[in-house]
Scaffold this motif. Sequence first.
Motif, short mmCIF file in Angstrom:
data_model
loop_
_atom_site.label_atom_id
_atom_site.label_comp_id
_atom_site.label_asym_id
_atom_site.label_seq_id
_atom_site.Cartn_x
_atom_site.Cartn_y
_atom_site.Cartn_z
N LEU A 63 -0.06 -13.08 10.62
CA LEU A 63 -0.75 -11.98 10.74
C LEU A 63 -2.02 -12.35 10.70
O LEU A 63 -2.68 -11.71 11.35
N PHE A 66 -3.26 -13.53 14.09
CA PHE A 66 -3.50 -12.28 14.78
C PHE A 66 -4.83 -11.33 14.95
O PHE A 66 -5.64 -11.30 14.98
N ILE A 142 0.44 -13.95 -1.72
CA ILE A 142 -0.44 -12.68 -1.28
C ILE A 142 -1.21 -12.61 -1.44
O ILE A 142 -2.16 -11.63 -0.86
N LEU B 452 -5.84 -0.97 9.07
CA LEU B 452 -6.56 -2.45 9.86
C LEU B 452 -7.65 -1.89 9.42
O LEU B 452 -8.67 -3.43 9.19
N PRO B 455 -8.96 -1.87 5.20
CA PRO B 455 -8.34 -2.15 3.85
C PRO B 455 -8.87 -2.29 2.70
O PRO B 455 -8.20 -2.89 1.92
N SER B 579 -1.04 -5.41 -4.96
CA SER B 579 -2.33 -6.00 -3.31
C SER B 579 -1.00 -6.02 -2.77
O SER B 579 -1.52 -5.54 -1.35
N ARG B 580 0.19 -6.12 -3.41
CA ARG B 580 0.68 -6.95 -2.13
C ARG B 580 1.36 -5.25 -1.30
O ARG B 580 1.92 -5.36 -0.05
N LEU B 582 -1.27 -3.07 -0.06
CA LEU B 582 -1.30 -3.14 1.19
C LEU B 582 -0.62 -4.66 2.42
O LEU B 582 -0.74 -4.59 3.46
N ALA B 583 -0.49 -5.42 1.59
CA ALA B 583 -0.34 -6.64 2.30
C ALA B 583 0.63 -6.28 3.27
O ALA B 583 0.53 -7.00 4.03
N LEU B 584 1.79 -6.02 2.18
CA LEU B 584 3.17 -5.98 2.92
C LEU B 584 2.89 -5.37 4.21
O LEU B 584 3.06 -4.83 5.28
N LEU B 586 -0.37 -3.89 6.01
CA LEU B 586 -0.94 -5.13 7.11
C LEU B 586 -0.09 -5.43 7.96
O LEU B 586 0.07 -5.62 8.81
N ALA B 587 1.14 -6.20 7.32
CA ALA B 587 1.52 -7.38 8.49
C ALA B 587 3.31 -6.30 8.94
O ALA B 587 3.39 -6.82 9.95
N VAL B 590 0.83 -5.51 12.41
CA VAL B 590 -0.02 -6.35 12.53
C VAL B 590 1.38 -7.12 13.69
O VAL B 590 0.99 -6.86 14.72
N ILE B 591 2.66 -7.26 12.84
CA ILE B 591 3.74 -8.51 13.54
C ILE B 591 4.40 -7.11 14.99
O ILE B 591 4.20 -7.57 16.12
N SER B 593 2.32 -4.78 16.68
CA SER B 593 1.36 -4.83 17.72
C SER B 593 1.23 -6.08 18.38
O SER B 593 1.59 -5.88 19.38
N VAL B 594 1.61 -7.48 17.46
CA VAL B 594 2.03 -8.12 18.65
C VAL B 594 3.10 -8.10 19.60
O VAL B 594 2.88 -8.73 20.36
N ILE B 626 12.36 -7.92 8.51
CA ILE B 626 11.76 -8.66 8.04
C ILE B 626 11.52 -7.94 6.95
O ILE B 626 11.29 -9.11 5.82
N LEU B 629 13.29 -5.88 4.22
CA LEU B 629 14.43 -6.89 2.96
C LEU B 629 12.61 -7.47 2.16
O LEU B 629 12.53 -7.28 1.52
#
Lengths: 155, 670
Positions: A63, A66, A142, B452, B455, B579-580, B582-584, B586-587, B590-591, B593-594, B626, B629
Amino acid sequence: MSGVVFALLGVAVAVSLAGMGSAMGVGIAGQAAAGVVTEDPNKFAKVLLLQLLPGTQGIYGLLVGFIALSKIGLLGGGVNWEMTMAEGLLFLAACLPIGLVGLLSAIYQGQTSAASIGIVAKKPEQFGKAMLFPAMVETYAILALLVSILAINAL
Amino acid sequence: MAVLQMQKICICGLKRDRKAILELLQAAGVMEITQEASEDGVFRKTDTLESRQIFDRNAATADHALEVLQEYVPEESSLFSGLAGKPLADAERFRNVKENSEAVLEDANQILALQKQISELHASVVRLQTEAEGLTPWLQLDIPLKCGETGKTSVLLGTIGGEINREQLYAAVAERAPGLERMDLEVISSGPDQTCIAAVCIKEDAEQLEEALRTMGFARPAKSIDAIPADYVRDLERQAEKLREEAAATENRLRAHENSRENLRLLSDYYRVRAQKYAVLSELLQSEKTFVMTGFVPAREVKGLEEKLSSRFDVSFEVSEVPEDEEAPVLLSNGSFSSAAEGITASFGLPAKGEIDPTAIMSVCYVFFFGLMLSDAAYGLIIFLACFWAIKKFPRMETNLRKSLKLFMYCGLSTLFWGVMFGGYFGDAVDIVSRTWFGRQITIPALWFVPLNNPMRLLIFSLLFGVIHLFLGLGIKGYMLLRDGKIMDFICDVVLWYMLLLGLILMLIPSSLFAPMLQMQVTFPAAVNAAAKWGAIIGAVGIVLMSARDKKNPVLRIALGAYDLYGISSWLSDALSYSRLLALGLATGVIASVINQMGSMIGTGIIGTVLFIVIFCFGHMFNLAINLLGAYVHTCRLQYVEFFGKFYEGGGKAFEPFVRSTKYVEIKED
């Protein structure tokens, strides 16, 4: 030397260190999971979930990598080859947290997952609690991810 | 939102009714049986171990027969058969199993016998094959293997170690027995390990020749047969073929039993249920003419149970409240929405005595946070539709599974909502496809904002949601204290903390530390600032002075109070933990988009388009799995550690009623 070198080094650090950590963590947990499945194949789904938990660090690394790549412009083709050394080093510094913390936390999370798989082997009804222990370790990955994203975004 | 009220009941009835009463209780499935009194001069337990073992064995026989059937006549089962649940069986039919149980059991034994026959036949075939293989080196021999002599000559058949040919054999014999000439040596077959030879000579010379051969390692065959080996092997093969045919015929006979599956299942469950009944029976205290049993029953079921029992039997039915010093088993009862999250509560721990059931509030937070972590409209729609389809398609699904799926269905809706808010539809798939294939970039605008791009903003909101969640937890603790009439505890442990934390937050927001995060400078009126300052001070001082109020020693009291104030750091870490969100979130984006980017790199030709579709499908499937989970685990964690940590310990014992616990069928109540 163009700063792009260091910026790309940062991407490499984020993706490879965190990925290595996850590979090791998932590997450690996988060995324990395979042991449980030989005894009781019905626990496959539960232990698989636990095995996957240390896999997220690698994804966090990807992430950050990227986002950094697209910030540098390597994805769209508009790379700024005139990037200064200082700018490049800033990217590298921003990528360090998730790289380093990802590497170590994934390994330890893998060991914790393996121990939790032991819980599932003996007391499958305690799955909810078993899942918590590895999730505790992940918190720090995290936090590192957060700092890396915020730093890159600010650049 | 509640833990069901339990009542204690004590049933006393006539001994002759005991089995019928137990059956009724088992069918009703609302009573958890407890052991209170112990044996004395009048009341004794009876041993039912012997009958239970018979029942268990019969159930196991039926299970085993079913396994055999599954092996030879596999029953088709779809990928989703695990969701389907147990088929329904009439209570009437279930009772009738007893009448033809002999026949079905006989059937089961026959299936097992046939299977045994088949495996024996297969073993015989293997034995014949091994024997035939042992004779392979002798296949070229055209006389019986046992042949020892003719009228004038002796025949020596056997093996020599190592590989030699005829000339070498002649040379070797000539070297060892120089005088011998009237003989014929043949090599039947030769391999690296051994050489099979046939030697013919005049009878007088036989001894000398054998001696010579023996020095070369000659040995007669271990098994000598009175037939030409090739014929004998052919015969063996014929026998094996016959056995194989027989095995196939036996298999067909076994397959003919396919139809007994249903009966076997009923039989297995019938004996299983009886064994359970007898297990309870053996714990029952019985006098010569009566028996007595005690247990817990949910209060709302008591009346119905009493009516059912007393209309059919002469029983005394006593109801009493659960005594103070006893812990009643816990059964949760929630509305349609919240009951879906009961499994989440249960896997942390059921409410202990005196605790409230947190499921109702927790379920709302769970669905909210889950959606925020996954936050992709397309993923949310997929989850929702998949769960919805499964629930509609399999109405007889097992209850806990149905609840989990229902929870995920709601989580899917929440994910859809947040996806629309943040503009995520398979990540940025719409942008990429429109730009690459149609040359014009179309973006579905986010209803709120794109995480994104900003953030910091989502981080602030994550922490805000977190603080609300934590305050909610503290509020429930306050509610529980008030409910129990502990006003002092409420003020010291809840109100003071609210004052301190709210004061601190209000003091922090206008500070220069927060300005860049909020992207604006907030200024409160002076009155708010003053209130915040004094609230924090009163809160802090109050906590230092009051939190260890049960200690007499003033120094110790202040020290412990100060330590308690240090607990503010745990509030900080709890809040940061959110804050997780936000992090999750975004994950996922972004993935996604990849994946889209990777797919679109190949080009817009036919191959490019096909490859894009393949990469798109597999990539998003992986990403969904993923992140599903991740969202599941981390939403659980936020509930268990941060939220429950504020007010809930768990540790209640689950209600385990005496029921007909079956393996294959569910019995329809009449």
